[in-house]
Design an enzyme around this catalytic site. Structure first.
Site, short mmCIF file in Angstrom:
data_model
loop_
_atom_site.label_atom_id
_atom_site.label_comp_id
_atom_site.label_asym_id
_atom_site.label_seq_id
_atom_site.Cartn_x
_atom_site.Cartn_y
_atom_site.Cartn_z
N CYS A 126 7.12 -4.37 -10.23
CA CYS A 126 8.18 -3.46 -9.81
C CYS A 126 8.47 -2.37 -10.84
CB CYS A 126 9.45 -4.24 -9.48
SG CYS A 126 9.91 -5.48 -10.71
N HIS A 233 16.14 -1.39 -10.94
CA HIS A 233 15.69 -1.30 -12.33
C HIS A 233 15.85 0.13 -12.83
CE1 HIS A 233 14.31 -5.26 -11.86
NE2 HIS A 233 13.01 -5.10 -11.85
#
Length: 334
Positions: A126, A233
């Site tokens: 990711c 994130h």
């Protein structure tokens, strides 16, 4: 098209089902697959209830496509079994990413590389996906030499156990711990396990996967930090180029890159944040500025929902490319 979602009852599996529905993915038969403890339960998709089956049953059903989000060990054992019956597997674990015979795909960057021979396709980490998507247009124009990246990673990257830990801590409850320390009101410089060189696996994924996807000549060093955030994130990225750059051109390149949304206006406090990235598929880039300590070097801030573009959406975009290129079994036989 017969589609299996392996790990359908997990956090990423649930998002995969959501994204499949949102993008109107052509499914004639859905096969939700999970561990033995979930077999026999049901999940709802598009108003229909489907019974969860085990891996052996799913292989016997010979799906056209299998979206895997069930961990590396499961992928190593079962992805080849699906591939052997003609299923195309898109795997979200780290199991196949650095396999020289498997392609590591971010559709906006290297989706054109996919062929009919690719029966197991790796979905990148990711944090790597959002990094390389932001680097892509800049590398093409100025040639990236070195990247220093510090990540601020959502607890959702660890899974349900981590979100439960955070909720327990915020409500003064005791419970099972996903991390070795409290995560609420804290930052842990510890994502995944430590390797012999002192870096974590997460940090080395950023290094190795960036080289494989973009350019083996790019040097990457990373520090990955877990923060008590849910929405996505964030990454502080310092990029050294071979050539000097123009900030206006940098912003234009990022603005025109598919999959990127530019949010970069300090005069109005406009910059990317996980609060706004959550539930969205784009990678958001802002805080773009020249590194005044070193020539040909840029700083930027990159944010993305790690469960969507960082996992489920990227995998489904890979599948959409396979359909567009006529590479899935049901398309080939149509």
């Amino acid at each position: 098209m017969k589609v299996a979602v392996v790990g359908a009852t997990g956090m990423v599996g649930n998002i995969m089902l959501q994204v499949l529905k949102e993008r109107n993915f052509p499914i004639s038969e859905l096969i939700p697959v999970a561990s033995e403890r979930s077999v026999g339960t049901s999940i709802s998709y598009d108003g229909v209830d489907y019974e969860v089956v085990g891996l052996e049953t799913a292989v016997a059903m010979r799906p056209d496509l299998a979206l895997f989000s069930a961990g590396g060990e499961t992928s190593l054992e079962w992805a080849p079994k699906f591939a052997a019956v003609g299923t195309t597997v898109i795997d979200n674990s780290s199991a196949w990413r650095m396999d020289a015979d498997k392609k590591l795909i971010v559709p906006e960057i290297n989706g054109e590389l996919l062929t009919a021979e690719d029966k197991i396709i790796a979905n990148p980490n990711c944090s790597t996906i959002q990094l390389v998507l932001a680097l892509k247009p800049l590398h093409e124009k100025y040639t990236v030499k070195r990247v220093v990246v510090s990540t601020y990673q959502s607890i959702t990257g660890t899974g349900v156990k981590a979100t439960t830990q955070l909720e327990n801590e915020r409500n003064n409850r005791t419970g099972e711990m996903a991390y070795p320390y409290q995560i609420d009101k804290n930052c842990l410089p510890h994502c995944d396990s430590f390797e012999e060189n002192g870096y974590t696996k997460e940090e080395m994924k950023l290094t190795k996967e960036t080289k494989k996807i973009l350019d083996p000549n790019i040097n990457v060093t990373a520090t990955a930090v877990r923060v008590p955030v849910v929405g996505g994130h964030s990454e502080a990225v310092n990029v050294e180029f071979e050539n000097d750059f123009d900030l206006a051109t940098v912003r234009s390149l990022l603005h025109n890159q598919d999959g990127i949304t530019l949010k970069d206006d300090p005069t109005t406090n406009t910059y990317p944040m996980p609060l706004y990235a959550e539930g969205k598929d784009d990678v958001f880039v802002g805080r773009i500025r020249r590194d005044e300590s070193q020539a040909n070097t840029l700083n930027m801030w990159v944010v993305s929902d790690n469960l969507r573009k960082g996992a489920a959406t990227n995998a489904i975009q890979i599948a959409e490319i396979l359909i567009k290129k006529g590479l899935l079994n049901s398309v080939l036989s149509a």
